[in-house]
Design a protein around this motif. Structure first.
Motif, PDB file in Angstrom:
ATOM      1  N   TYR A 126       0.886  -1.051   0.090  1.00 23.26           N
ATOM      2  CA  TYR A 126      -0.053   0.120  -0.109  1.00 23.26           C
ATOM      3  C   TYR A 126       0.846   1.295  -0.043  1.00 23.26           C
ATOM      4  O   TYR A 126       2.016   1.101   0.488  1.00 23.26           O
ATOM      5  CB  TYR A 126      -0.792   0.005   0.963  1.00 23.26           C
ATOM      6  N   ASN A 127       0.368   2.236  -0.361  1.00 24.28           N
ATOM      7  CA  ASN A 127       0.850   3.601  -0.314  1.00 24.28           C
ATOM      8  C   ASN A 127       0.346   4.694   0.437  1.00 24.28           C
ATOM      9  O   ASN A 127      -0.789   4.252   0.924  1.00 24.28           O
ATOM     10  CB  ASN A 127       0.949   4.181  -1.960  1.00 24.28           C
ATOM     11  N   VAL A 128       1.048   5.806   0.968  1.00 22.17           N
ATOM     12  CA  VAL A 128       0.545   6.878   1.870  1.00 22.17           C
ATOM     13  C   VAL A 128       0.710   7.971   1.289  1.00 22.17           C
ATOM     14  O   VAL A 128       2.037   8.203   0.702  1.00 22.17           O
ATOM     15  CB  VAL A 128       1.128   6.386   3.133  1.00 22.17           C
ATOM     16  N   LEU A 129      -0.141   9.042   1.432  1.00 20.82           N
ATOM     17  CA  LEU A 129       0.197  10.386   1.011  1.00 20.82           C
ATOM     18  C   LEU A 129       0.832  11.176   2.270  1.00 20.82           C
ATOM     19  O   LEU A 129       0.203  11.135   3.419  1.00 20.82           O
ATOM     20  CB  LEU A 129      -1.223  11.211   0.818  1.00 20.82           C
ATOM     21  N   VAL A 130       1.981  11.581   2.069  1.00 19.29           N
ATOM     22  CA  VAL A 130       2.495  12.310   3.106  1.00 19.29           C
ATOM     23  C   VAL A 130       2.962  13.694   2.619  1.00 19.29           C
ATOM     24  O   VAL A 130       3.235  13.967   1.344  1.00 19.29           O
ATOM     25  CB  VAL A 130       3.899  11.738   3.447  1.00 19.29           C
ATOM     26  N   ILE A 159       0.382  21.514   7.381  1.00 23.41           N
ATOM     27  CA  ILE A 159      -0.795  20.471   7.036  1.00 23.41           C
ATOM     28  C   ILE A 159      -0.671  19.196   7.660  1.00 23.41           C
ATOM     29  O   ILE A 159       0.024  18.491   7.836  1.00 23.41           O
ATOM     30  CB  ILE A 159      -0.565  20.498   5.332  1.00 23.41           C
ATOM     31  N   ARG A 160      -2.155  18.959   8.342  1.00 22.37           N
ATOM     32  CA  ARG A 160      -2.281  17.802   9.078  1.00 22.37           C
ATOM     33  C   ARG A 160      -3.298  16.863   8.600  1.00 22.37           C
ATOM     34  O   ARG A 160      -3.386  15.778   9.222  1.00 22.37           O
ATOM     35  CB  ARG A 160      -2.554  18.322  10.668  1.00 22.37           C
ATOM     36  N   THR A 161      -4.075  17.170   7.631  1.00 22.39           N
ATOM     37  CA  THR A 161      -5.261  16.502   7.018  1.00 22.39           C
ATOM     38  C   THR A 161      -5.383  16.615   5.824  1.00 22.39           C
ATOM     39  O   THR A 161      -4.667  17.570   5.138  1.00 22.39           O
ATOM     40  CB  THR A 161      -6.616  16.852   7.802  1.00 22.39           C
ATOM     41  N   PHE A 162      -6.120  15.680   5.007  1.00 20.19           N
ATOM     42  CA  PHE A 162      -6.281  15.802   3.479  1.00 20.19           C
ATOM     43  C   PHE A 162      -7.091  16.999   3.324  1.00 20.19           C
ATOM     44  O   PHE A 162      -6.905  17.628   2.094  1.00 20.19           O
ATOM     45  CB  PHE A 162      -6.859  14.640   2.932  1.00 20.19           C
ATOM     46  N   ALA A 216       1.647  12.164   7.507  1.00 20.98           N
ATOM     47  CA  ALA A 216       0.715  11.202   6.818  1.00 20.98           C
ATOM     48  C   ALA A 216      -0.884  11.872   6.895  1.00 20.98           C
ATOM     49  O   ALA A 216      -1.214  11.813   8.098  1.00 20.98           O
ATOM     50  CB  ALA A 216       0.818   9.944   7.528  1.00 20.98           C
ATOM     51  N   LEU A 217      -1.114  11.944   5.618  1.00 22.85           N
ATOM     52  CA  LEU A 217      -2.496  12.389   5.429  1.00 22.85           C
ATOM     53  C   LEU A 217      -3.744  11.557   5.379  1.00 22.85           C
ATOM     54  O   LEU A 217      -4.768  11.818   5.278  1.00 22.85           O
ATOM     55  CB  LEU A 217      -2.735  13.703   4.363  1.00 22.85           C
ATOM     56  N   GLY A 218      -3.029  10.161   4.818  1.00 21.36           N
ATOM     57  CA  GLY A 218      -4.072   9.164   4.381  1.00 21.36           C
ATOM     58  C   GLY A 218      -3.483   8.234   3.406  1.00 21.36           C
ATOM     59  O   GLY A 218      -2.565   8.431   2.756  1.00 21.36           O
TER      60      GLY A 218
END
Length: 323
Positions: free
Chosen positions: A127-131, A138-141, A222-224
């Protein structure tokens, strides 16, 4: 006439005498070190995966399996080198999902995944993660979307090259959410990680296993996940639906040999690969990185490759239709 019959008998006897040596030679494979082409940058998650597998296969085969890094062009350089290798079983290549999409995006790709390889077996999927870099605040998507919309074209999203999951995920995310940012290609996952950590790039979609240690120390935010469920190793990071990302980008790796490699040698290599994947050390490292072990038959990996080739066409059609 008698002389000719005698000569034929001698020739036949010679062939029969040589037969055990031929069989013995085939059974002795491999009798020399193997080369494993890893089309990824040194130190990347995929490179570490290749080295784990090489170590396990070496133990099973009683010969060295030497990893040779050939990164670049979303793994196309190394994959093409593997396709052109001698089909004797002594050169194998770690193929993966980046090579699938990259070949679809490149009109003159120097390999054909459906034609140029005999498949050995799957290694893992991940899996991958948006960072993002923490300096952005920035703390959330949701905050990411707001930032990008307020600063169109200014956010630099690093990718591992055209066609890589990080690149396709970035394109999909821009389309789904109507975002305008700049995709910046690098030569592999490790340079992407370095760029985001240093602030040279603002963020990236990257392999969760590579990013995890830096997320734990807050060096990356990590945003999600771009995955349908959370990972045990990152329990606090929301999945693609919870975060609002709504884009799934997963990847896989496997081993292949050039077309024409004898089936008997593919069977030996498949047996060694499956033995390596059963090793507790390998399974733990995959689990810690948020990856699942594949293994299985050559046919199973070939089916996965063909399925991925077909689905990649659908993804590209979807992206083009939204332009």
């Amino acid at each position: 006439m008698i002389a000719r019959s005698y000569a034929f008998a001698i020739a036949a006897l010679s062939m029969l005498t040589a037969l055990p040596n031929i069989v013995h030679s085939a059974e002795n494979f491999p009798s020399a070190p193997l080369r494993l082409i890893a089309p990824f940058s040194p130190g990347s998650y995929a490179d570490l995966t290749a080295r784990l597998v090489a170590e396990g296969m070496s133990t099973k085969l009683n010969v060295a399996v030497v990893v040779e890094n050939r990164p670049g062009a979303s793994s196309m350089i190394g994959t093409a080198a593997g396709a052109r290798a001698e089909p004797d079983g002594y050169t194998i290549t770690m193929v993966g999902s980046p090579a699938v999409m990259a070949s679809k995006l490149t009109p003159n790709a120097k390999y054909d995944l459906a034609r140029d390889f005999e498949y050995i077996g799957g290694v893992n999927d991940f899996y991958n993660v948006l960072v993002v870099n923490p300096k952005l605040g920035i703390r959330t998507f949701g905050e990411f979307k707001s930032y990008v919309k307020k600063n169109p074209g200014k956010f630099n999203l690093a990718t591992s090259g055209e066609g890589a999951p990080s690149d396709i995920g970035g394109r999909q995310m821009a389309k789904v959410h109507g975002l305008d940012y700049t995709l910046v290609p690098y030569k592999g996952a490790t340079p992407v990680l370095t760029a985001v950590l240093s602030g040279e790039a603002d963020g990236a979609i990257m392999i969760a296993g590579l990013a995890t240690p830096h997320i734990k120390t807050n060096a990356l935010i990590a945003l999600g996940l771009t995955a349908p469920q959370r990972l045990n190793t990152l329990p606090e990071v929301p999945d693609a639906n919870e975060s609002g990302i709504r884009v799934i980008t997963t990847g896989w790796t496997g081993l292949a040999a050039p077309t024409g490699t004898p089936a008997s040698r593919i069977a030996v290599l498949n047996d060694a690969l499956n033995a390596a994947l059963k090793n507790e050390k390998v399974q733990k490292q995959f689990q810690d990185a948020g990856a699942a072990t594949l293994g299985g038959t050559p046919r199973a990996l070939r089916d996965l490759v063909l399925q991925d080739l077909e689905s990649s066409e659908e993804v590209l059609k979807s992206l083009r239709s939204k332009k």
